[in-house]
Scaffold this active site. Structure first.
Site, short mmCIF file in Angstrom:
data_model
loop_
_atom_site.label_atom_id
_atom_site.label_comp_id
_atom_site.label_asym_id
_atom_site.label_seq_id
_atom_site.Cartn_x
_atom_site.Cartn_y
_atom_site.Cartn_z
N GLU A 174 2.60 1.25 -8.16
CA GLU A 174 1.27 1.77 -8.26
C GLU A 174 1.36 3.29 -7.85
O GLU A 174 1.30 3.34 -6.69
CB GLU A 174 0.22 0.83 -7.67
CG GLU A 174 -1.23 1.22 -7.95
CD GLU A 174 -1.91 2.05 -7.19
OE1 GLU A 174 -2.09 3.09 -7.41
OE2 GLU A 174 -2.63 1.49 -6.05
N CYS B 197 -6.56 6.52 -5.46
CA CYS B 197 -6.04 6.58 -6.74
C CYS B 197 -6.98 6.08 -7.92
O CYS B 197 -6.84 6.41 -9.03
CB CYS B 197 -4.96 5.59 -6.90
SG CYS B 197 -3.35 6.30 -5.74
#
Length: 470
Positions: free
Chosen positions: A234, A268
């Site tokens: 990720e 993020c």
């Protein structure tokens, strides 16, 4: 980078730690491999008992560990408490549901017969020792969303946490120990990034998961690929936040502020690029900018603070460079664009809204990891989709519309791991989380996440011999 707690509010180094040497690393890897041989055979009831106990302890510890997180990386303390309680929720969710999520699957009877089997099923088995390389921005949540499903599946974990959150990393190891997990089930490795390769190449380590930067992901993926080991990545995101004419502009603007500055803008999945239809651009821009300007920047341990400091001096310098480049190339700062004058110490940066951003500016392509938003004006859905996808990242996305045709269009065409309508992106244990393009691959959370580190095993039984012909 030294392993140390450096308070980003003051820049003061509070505590330093010696990195583990080769002997201690070997001891911990060996303990993990030895424990896996036994832990993998435990039942779901026992695993759930242990994970629920860890959840209970974390719930009790939430105020104290929240202050530790805030001191180490600067998030507002209210957000840190919420993060701890979110981890509690995820632990209990997996403790309750893991057995069902990993239940054997049975193919259709016609397919079983066609395969020549008397009966067949799909069975999920744990892989083994999983190395987790985790970032500082959500120092509890990023770890727990790996650890809870991995432990419930029967794996064991080795955590290489970010070097600026060592006390949080050690707390996590202690949490699982206090919950009653046997030695070796979950261990922290206090090591620098240079030690990752040797651990990942160790044949006793079965797989790895990483949340972090694109360069870090490339490195781990390359090593794991060379060793033919499973990885889940990720990585970064530059999530679009699209506002169409049918949207509730007041709610969209208000939510946009939170979506951008959550975790001091260091997330993020924070919305970063605000793509607004020309029919509502001026109204949205005015309200969004006013909301960003009204945020309280200050000491993150103060309950009234909305935005604390960035996690590191280098992080602020990187953000400043992106903003300065944009301003030099013609962008306009509707608010912010500099360090707050009242804070001579610490790594603070003003909530900032940039308009007039073009593809000639670095911030158009690169992830801005801090409280800086970019505003774009578009003429319609085609232009909105094109601009939203004009990024190397594809983690998540947000769309504000009440038009069903818009919904169908954006679900079909946005290049992202998630599309959130009339709200902001947020992770939840029941929903798969992950991205496409340079935002990584694989999924965390939900049933998809718990199966990532399982051996998907086909169990096939041939027909009994016919006694009349034997």
């Amino acid at each position: 980078m030294p392993i140390a707690t450096v308070n980003p509010t003051s820049g003061e180094t509070l505590k330093t730690f010696d990195a583990f040497g080769a002997e201690e690393i070997e001891r911990r890897v060996a303990a993990a491999a030895d424990r896996f041989r036994h832990y993998r055979t435990t039942g779901f009831d026992e695993r759930a008992r242990l994970l629920n106990r860890a959840a209970d302890l974390l719930e009790q510890d939430a105020p104290d560990i929240a202050r530790t997180m805030t001191t180490e990386m600067g998030k507002p303390v209210a957000a840190a408490r919420a993060e701890a309680l979110k981890c509690v929720k995820a632990m209990r969710w997996y403790a309750q549901r893991a057995e069902d999520l990993l239940a054997d699957e049975h193919p259709a009877e016609a397919d079983v017969t066609d395969s020549g089997a008397a009966h067949a099923r799909v069975h999920y088995r744990p892989l083994g020792v999983v190395l987790a390389v985790m970032p500082w921005n959500f120092p509890l949540w990023q770890v727990v969303r790996f650890a809870a499903p991995a432990l419930m599946a029967g794996n064991v974990g080795l955590l290489k946490h970010a070097s600026n959150v060592p006390q949080t990393a050690l707390y996590l190891e202690d949490l699982f120990r206090r919950a009653g997990y046997p030695e070796g089930c979950f261990q922290t490795l206090l090591v620098g990034s240079g030690a990752i390769e040797s651990v990942l190449r160790d044949p006793r380590v079965a797989a790895a998961t990483l949340t972090g930067s694109e360069p870090a992901g490339r490195s781990v993926a390359s090593i794991a690929s060379d060793e033919v080991k499973k990885t889940v990545l990720e990585l970064g995101g530059s999530d679009p936040y699209v506002v169409m004419p049918s949207a509730d502009i007041e709610r969209a603007a208000r939510t946009a502020v939170t979506a951008r500055v959550q975790n001091n803008g260091q997330s993020c999945i924070a919305a970063k690029r605000f793509i607004v239809h020309e029919d509502v651009y001026d109204t949205f821009a005015e309200r969004f900018t006013a909301g960003m300007r009204d945020l309280t920047v200050g000491d993150p341990l103060d309950e009234s603070t909305d935005v604390g400091p960035l996690s590191s001096e280098q992080g602020r310098a990187d953000l400043e460079a992106l903003v300065d480049d944009a301003l030099e190339r013609g962008a306009t700062a509707l608010c912010g664009g500099a360090r707050p004058k009242e804070y001579e110490r610490g790594w603070f940066y003003e909530p900032t809204v940039l308009a007039g951003v073009t593809d000639a500016m670095r911030i158009h392509r690169e992830e801005a990891f801090g409280p800086v938003a970019t505003l774009y004006r578009v003429g319609g859905p085609d232009e909105a989709v094109s601009l939203a996808n004009d990024t190397p990242f594809g983690l998540s996305s947000n769309v504000w519309t009440r038009d069903e045709e818009d919904v169908r269009r954006f679900v079909r065409d946005l290049e992202a791991g998630g599309v959130y309508f009339n709200g902001m992106t947020a992770s939840h244990p029941a929903l798969p989380f992950g991205g496409v393009k340079r935002s990584g691959y694989g999924r965390e959370l939900s049933g998809h996440g718990i199966k990532e580190f399982c051996n998907v095993t086909t169990v096939w039984h041939g027909p009994e011999p016919d006694s009349r012909t034997s």
